[in-house]
Design a protein around this motif. Sequence first.
Motif, PDB file in Angstrom:
ATOM      1  N   GLU A 129       0.834  -1.212   0.000  1.00 53.33           N
ATOM      2  CA  GLU A 129       0.000   0.000   0.000  1.00 53.33           C
ATOM      3  C   GLU A 129       0.869   1.263   0.000  1.00 53.33           C
ATOM      4  O   GLU A 129       0.556   2.255  -0.660  1.00 53.33           O
ATOM      5  CB  GLU A 129      -0.945   0.000   1.210  1.00 53.33           C
ATOM      6  CG  GLU A 129      -2.163  -0.897   0.985  1.00 53.33           C
ATOM      7  CD  GLU A 129      -2.778  -1.410   2.290  1.00 53.33           C
ATOM      8  OE1 GLU A 129      -2.517  -0.821   3.358  1.00 53.33           O
ATOM      9  OE2 GLU A 129      -3.502  -2.422   2.219  1.00 53.33           O
ATOM     10  N   ALA A 130       2.007   1.190   0.739  1.00 53.61           N
ATOM     11  CA  ALA A 130       2.874   2.378   0.829  1.00 53.61           C
ATOM     12  C   ALA A 130       3.627   2.632  -0.466  1.00 53.61           C
ATOM     13  O   ALA A 130       4.053   3.755  -0.730  1.00 53.61           O
ATOM     14  CB  ALA A 130       3.860   2.186   1.975  1.00 53.61           C
ATOM     15  N   MET A 131       3.810   1.580  -1.267  1.00 50.44           N
ATOM     16  CA  MET A 131       4.611   1.725  -2.492  1.00 50.44           C
ATOM     17  C   MET A 131       3.814   1.162  -3.657  1.00 50.44           C
ATOM     18  O   MET A 131       4.154   0.088  -4.180  1.00 50.44           O
ATOM     19  CB  MET A 131       5.926   0.939  -2.333  1.00 50.44           C
ATOM     20  CG  MET A 131       6.735   1.345  -1.119  1.00 50.44           C
ATOM     21  SD  MET A 131       8.074   0.196  -0.794  1.00 50.44           S
ATOM     22  CE  MET A 131       9.091   0.383  -2.227  1.00 50.44           C
ATOM     23  N   PRO A 132       2.773   1.861  -4.098  1.00 50.45           N
ATOM     24  CA  PRO A 132       1.870   1.274  -5.098  1.00 50.45           C
ATOM     25  C   PRO A 132       2.583   0.838  -6.379  1.00 50.45           C
ATOM     26  O   PRO A 132       2.219  -0.174  -6.975  1.00 50.45           O
ATOM     27  CB  PRO A 132       0.861   2.387  -5.387  1.00 50.45           C
ATOM     28  CG  PRO A 132       0.977   3.348  -4.266  1.00 50.45           C
ATOM     29  CD  PRO A 132       2.359   3.212  -3.702  1.00 50.45           C
ATOM     30  N   ASP A 133       3.625   1.593  -6.813  1.00 50.99           N
ATOM     31  CA  ASP A 133       4.290   1.157  -8.057  1.00 50.99           C
ATOM     32  C   ASP A 133       5.568   0.359  -7.761  1.00 50.99           C
ATOM     33  O   ASP A 133       6.338   0.032  -8.653  1.00 50.99           O
ATOM     34  CB  ASP A 133       4.583   2.358  -8.971  1.00 50.99           C
ATOM     35  CG  ASP A 133       5.667   3.270  -8.376  1.00 50.99           C
ATOM     36  OD1 ASP A 133       6.076   3.037  -7.210  1.00 50.99           O
ATOM     37  OD2 ASP A 133       6.090   4.189  -9.073  1.00 50.99           O
ATOM     38  N   GLY A 134       5.797   0.046  -6.497  1.00 43.39           N
ATOM     39  CA  GLY A 134       6.922  -0.821  -6.128  1.00 43.39           C
ATOM     40  C   GLY A 134       8.290  -0.182  -6.280  1.00 43.39           C
ATOM     41  O   GLY A 134       9.284  -0.886  -6.364  1.00 43.39           O
ATOM     42  N   SER A 135       8.356   1.143  -6.322  1.00 44.10           N
ATOM     43  CA  SER A 135       9.686   1.744  -6.491  1.00 44.10           C
ATOM     44  C   SER A 135       9.968   2.750  -5.371  1.00 44.10           C
ATOM     45  O   SER A 135       9.071   3.137  -4.621  1.00 44.10           O
ATOM     46  CB  SER A 135       9.785   2.437  -7.858  1.00 44.10           C
ATOM     47  OG  SER A 135       9.040   3.631  -7.840  1.00 44.10           O
ATOM     48  N   GLY A 136      11.212   3.159  -5.287  1.00 43.36           N
ATOM     49  CA  GLY A 136      11.603   4.168  -4.301  1.00 43.36           C
ATOM     50  C   GLY A 136      12.009   3.541  -2.979  1.00 43.36           C
ATOM     51  O   GLY A 136      12.215   2.324  -2.883  1.00 43.36           O
TER      52      GLY A 136
END
Length: 352
Positions: free
Chosen positions: A305-312
């Motif tokens: 949920e915190a990283m919807p696009d899975g990056s960063g």
Amino acid sequence: MSKAKPPRSFFKPLAIGAPAPFRELPVNVERMIHFVPPHIEKVRAKSGDIAKKADVILANLEDAIPTDAKEAARAGALAMAKEFDFAATGTGFWARVNCLNSPWFLDDVTELVTKAGNQLDVIMLPKVEGPWDIHYADQLIAQLEAKANIKRPIMLHAILETAEGVQNVEEICLASPRMHGISLGPADLAASRAMKTTRVGGGHPFYKVIEDPHADGSARAAAQQDLWHYTVAKMVDACCTAGIKAFYGPFGDIADLDACEQQFKNAFLMGCAGAWSLHPNQIKIAKDVFSPAIDEVLFAKKILEAMPDGSGVHMIDGKMQDDATWKQAKVIVDLAKQIAAKDHDMASAYGF
Ligand SMILES: CC(C)(COP(=O)(O)OP(=O)(O)OC[C@H]1O[C@@H](n2cnc3c(N)ncnc32)[C@H](O)[C@@H]1OP(=O)(O)O)[C@@H](O)C(=O)NCCC(=O)NCCSC(=O)C[C@](C)(O)C(=O)O
Ligand SMILES: [Mg+2]
């Protein structure tokens, strides 16, 4: 030097009229493969009730079946296919046939495919030593599927239970699109490797690491290690490379539920999808162990949920999260979703 099949031929049926192999494994929750001795009518009769609790019911025709009961076991497996609608409870129906050099293998496979081929999901093949064993069984099953007009391909699951099989596990996994997965067979493998054990899986009190001597001569702490770590790791890597599933196999000390649970936990953490249950008491253990823990699933959901696009990069509860932890979280959440789809109680516990 053997050559791999050309990519365009790999997924072609091996017999005219046989169903095309699956391109992707069917998505099934397979936390435990429950072994039934099909020649014992009293036990066989319970298969319908056990199917409500187990993910897979397997009719065992190989070791543990007495020589004079081999044909009765085969007949019992066919009776199970007729008497129970395993698919109706979402339970897989598998059979473990006798090994390739036995006098029973040909009749086992012929009868199972031609008489129960539309009910049978997977044939488990013992003592597989190299890709040649898979090629032979693959071709034979395709011929029988064509003959019996089977609509859906029957998958193959190999047991890793010889030193040669372990050496060749990568080639075994990649030998055919019919491959479903691999199970560790710790008893035969121990014998084949000349390991000095008399157990079916689990640890051993002699296999441990001991701390250095103390100056005062006091007792040194020691801890048992996992005898199966290397083999499970090798099997998991080979299976994941091929996109198929790894399983622990049996735990033979039926009364020692704690040790069974620990061995299954080690296998789960290392990447296995499930293990075998030999006794009804082991079904619940496997179900609990091979379902991800609720707090792990809830934490993994937080990451997604915190990283919807899975990056960063993010911090959650003091822990660094990045693309790689996102992928780990996805493994856990995807498995939890598959289990939730099958089990309403788990769905609400996981918050789906
Ligand atoms: C171990 C045994 C003999 C203990 O059987 P038991 O009758 O002594 O046990 P129990 O505790 O007295 O049984 C309680 C109740 O459960 C029933 N029961 C018991 N087992 C089952 C079962 N599987 N499925 C369904 N029901 C079962 C049993 O019939 C009884 O029912 P009851 O109360 O109505 O009388 C028995 O559980 C059994 O035969 N299990 C299967 C053994 C087997 O398949 N072994 C081969 C796989 S392991 C292997 O091959 C190795 C490998 C991979 O190849 C390699 O590492 O190399
Ligand atoms: Mg064996």
